[in-house]
Design a protein around this motif. Structure first.
Motif, PDB file in Angstrom:
ATOM      1  N   TYR A  50      59.705 -59.614  15.701  1.00 44.34           N
ATOM      2  CA  TYR A  50      58.968 -59.411  14.458  1.00 44.34           C
ATOM      3  C   TYR A  50      58.670 -60.746  13.780  1.00 44.34           C
ATOM      4  O   TYR A  50      57.542 -60.984  13.336  1.00 44.34           O
ATOM      5  CB  TYR A  50      59.745 -58.489  13.512  1.00 44.34           C
ATOM      6  CG  TYR A  50      59.016 -58.299  12.225  1.00 44.34           C
ATOM      7  CD1 TYR A  50      57.943 -57.418  12.144  1.00 44.34           C
ATOM      8  CD2 TYR A  50      59.356 -59.035  11.097  1.00 44.34           C
ATOM      9  CE1 TYR A  50      57.239 -57.273  10.979  1.00 44.34           C
ATOM     10  CE2 TYR A  50      58.653 -58.887   9.927  1.00 44.34           C
ATOM     11  CZ  TYR A  50      57.598 -58.004   9.864  1.00 44.34           C
ATOM     12  OH  TYR A  50      56.894 -57.866   8.695  1.00 44.34           O
ATOM     13  N   ALA A  53      55.957 -62.558  15.701  1.00 49.20           N
ATOM     14  CA  ALA A  53      54.660 -61.912  15.495  1.00 49.20           C
ATOM     15  C   ALA A  53      54.087 -62.277  14.126  1.00 49.20           C
ATOM     16  O   ALA A  53      52.893 -62.598  14.020  1.00 49.20           O
ATOM     17  CB  ALA A  53      54.795 -60.393  15.644  1.00 49.20           C
ATOM     18  N   PRO A  60      53.740 -57.005  16.466  1.00 50.24           N
ATOM     19  CA  PRO A  60      54.846 -57.020  17.423  1.00 50.24           C
ATOM     20  C   PRO A  60      54.534 -56.209  18.684  1.00 50.24           C
ATOM     21  O   PRO A  60      54.885 -56.617  19.787  1.00 50.24           O
ATOM     22  CB  PRO A  60      56.011 -56.397  16.644  1.00 50.24           C
ATOM     23  CG  PRO A  60      55.687 -56.650  15.213  1.00 50.24           C
ATOM     24  CD  PRO A  60      54.183 -56.573  15.137  1.00 50.24           C
TER      25      PRO A  60
END
Length: 127
Positions: A50, A53, A60
């Motif tokens: 996460y 991303a 993600p």
């Protein structure tokens, strides 16, 4: 480790001209960990995926090889506009982001129930 993750991470870092060192600074993740993931030695945990991303401006799920686009927006992801609005609200809450990042088929009511349950668990744990 999924070859999709490795390939997509390398690709987006190259596209955005971001080094391992820069990604480390943006995420707070050790550069050696990023190197290990890129070389397939270890797999990152979901919270690290996460962070990566977010730092790279991708979703993600795309990073893991599940989506076709790199978008990290919920627009167009949910069929029901009310559910999409609530999902966006959850996406902006740090404690709920990962929980609903890939819950396309869930209703707004079910999302609300899940959040209530999580908040109840947190209260219970703090007693």
């Amino acid at each position: 480790m999924s070859i999709h993750f490795i390939n997509r991470l390398k690709s987006i870092m190259s596209e955005r001209k971001i080094t391992q060192s820069e990604l480390s600074k943006r995420t707070g993740i050790r550069q050696s960990s990023i190197s290990d993931w890129l070389n397939g030695r270890y797999e990152p945990k979901q919270d690290k995926i996460y962070l990566i991303a977010q730092a790279l401006g991708v979703s993600p799920s795309w990073l893991l090889g599940y989506d076709e686009t790199t978008s990290n927006q919920t627009e167009g992801y949910y069929v029901d506009p009310e559910t999409a609005e609530f999902a966006e609200y959850l996406r902006t809450r740090p404690e709920a982001r990962l929980l609903f990042s890939a819950s396309r088929g869930i209703s707004k009511e079910d999302m609300e129930k899940a959040v209530e349950y999580i908040e109840l668990l947190k209260l219970k744990q703090n007693k």
